[in-house]
Motif scaffolding. Structure first.
Motif, PDB file in Angstrom:
ATOM      1  N   ASP A  34       0.151  -1.067   1.858  1.00 31.07           N
ATOM      2  CA  ASP A  34      -0.214  -1.577   3.174  1.00 31.07           C
ATOM      3  C   ASP A  34      -1.390  -2.550   3.136  1.00 31.07           C
ATOM      4  O   ASP A  34      -2.116  -2.715   4.114  1.00 31.07           O
ATOM      5  CB  ASP A  34      -0.514  -0.429   4.147  1.00 31.07           C
ATOM      6  CG  ASP A  34      -1.399   0.641   3.541  1.00 31.07           C
ATOM      7  OD1 ASP A  34      -1.853   0.452   2.395  1.00 31.07           O
ATOM      8  OD2 ASP A  34      -1.640   1.665   4.198  1.00 31.07           O
ATOM      9  N   GLU A 227       3.620   3.919  -5.580  1.00 37.71           N
ATOM     10  CA  GLU A 227       3.101   3.249  -4.402  1.00 37.71           C
ATOM     11  C   GLU A 227       2.174   4.198  -3.646  1.00 37.71           C
ATOM     12  O   GLU A 227       2.495   5.379  -3.448  1.00 37.71           O
ATOM     13  CB  GLU A 227       4.231   2.812  -3.465  1.00 37.71           C
ATOM     14  CG  GLU A 227       5.092   1.685  -4.062  1.00 37.71           C
ATOM     15  CD  GLU A 227       6.126   1.196  -3.075  1.00 37.71           C
ATOM     16  OE1 GLU A 227       6.377   1.890  -2.063  1.00 37.71           O
ATOM     17  OE2 GLU A 227       6.697   0.109  -3.315  1.00 37.71           O
ATOM     18  N   ALA A 229      -0.565   4.550  -0.176  1.00 30.61           N
ATOM     19  CA  ALA A 229      -1.016   4.041   1.112  1.00 30.61           C
ATOM     20  C   ALA A 229      -2.428   4.538   1.344  1.00 30.61           C
ATOM     21  O   ALA A 229      -2.728   5.696   1.050  1.00 30.61           O
ATOM     22  CB  ALA A 229      -0.092   4.500   2.231  1.00 30.61           C
TER      23      ALA A 229
END
Length: 231
Positions: A34, A227, A229
């Protein structure tokens, strides 16, 4: 005697070559999905004459493509017969009133030293589960002290400074050698992993912990991407 030494050398070379043939490599990238977070600068509360009024917040270091630096990637609960190299030296430096590297990973049994590059008193203080592991007084520039003998257990050591409250670092101590820390672009590589099925974990100091199952084949390379965030 020379013949015996030659035989020993040949056996050692053969063993290493055999291990490498039946081992694979895990590579990959870790990204922050993000975008780079907006982090407020770290407020300096002491020795502003040298440290400055503020410092860069290094909790999230992200490149233009989202690559996340300082993520520790490692195999969970893996057994290894390979002992640590007692001559391998790991160094943490107090530089500009911060720790460099901020995130360090090492195998238990390797050497660890802490150096002061600043003309200010630093007291690096590490904890494992709230219990002190080592506390060193580095009063002068270029002072170097050894912390090796204090590290007896694997785990994540939180590193603070008793004279500069904002300083923060982490030392990951493993009882095996299958780990890596991501670089500036968020990439990592773990070589010489014996063939098998493992749980691969990725740890970031603020974003938390991710895990995946990974299958390593003999002499092959498996690519795994993580990944995160931001919280």
């Amino acid at each position: 005697m020379r013949s015996l030494r030659l035989i020993v050398i040949i056996v050692e070379v053969y063993f290493v070559a055999t291990v490498n043939v039946f081992a694979g490599t895990i590579t990959g990238d870790v990204k922050l999905v993000d975008g780079p977070p907006k982090m407020a600068p770290v407020k300096v509360t002491k020795d502003q004459d040298y440290c400055g009024e503020t410092l860069l917040n290094e909790s999230y270091l992200v490149d233009a493509n989202g690559g996340l630096k300082n993520v520790v990637v490692y195999l969970e609960a893996v057994q290894t017969a390979a002992p640590a190299d007692p001559q391998k030296l790991n160094m943490i430096e107090n530089t500009g009133c911060r720790y460099a590297p901020r995130i360090l990973a090492m195998q238990k049994g390797e050497r660890l030293r802490v150096k002061n590059n600043d003309p200010k008193l630093h007291i690096p203080h590490s904890y494992l589960n709230e219990k002190t592991v080592f506390m060193l007084s580095l009063p002068f520039k270029n002072t170097i002290l050894d912390a090796t003998q204090k590290i007896r257990d694997a785990g994540i050591l939180k590193l603070v400074c008793d004279t500069h409250a904002w300083m923060l670092g982490f030392v990951h101590v493993f009882d095996h050698l299958f780990f890596a820390v991501t670089g500036d672009k968020g990439s990592f590589s773990i070589p010489n992993v014996p063939a098998g099925t493992y749980t691969l974990k990725a740890w970031h100091e603020d974003a938390g912990l991710n895990s995946q199952e990974v299958v390593v084949s003999e002499g092959g390379e498996v690519r795994v991407n993580f990944e995160f965030a931001k919280k």
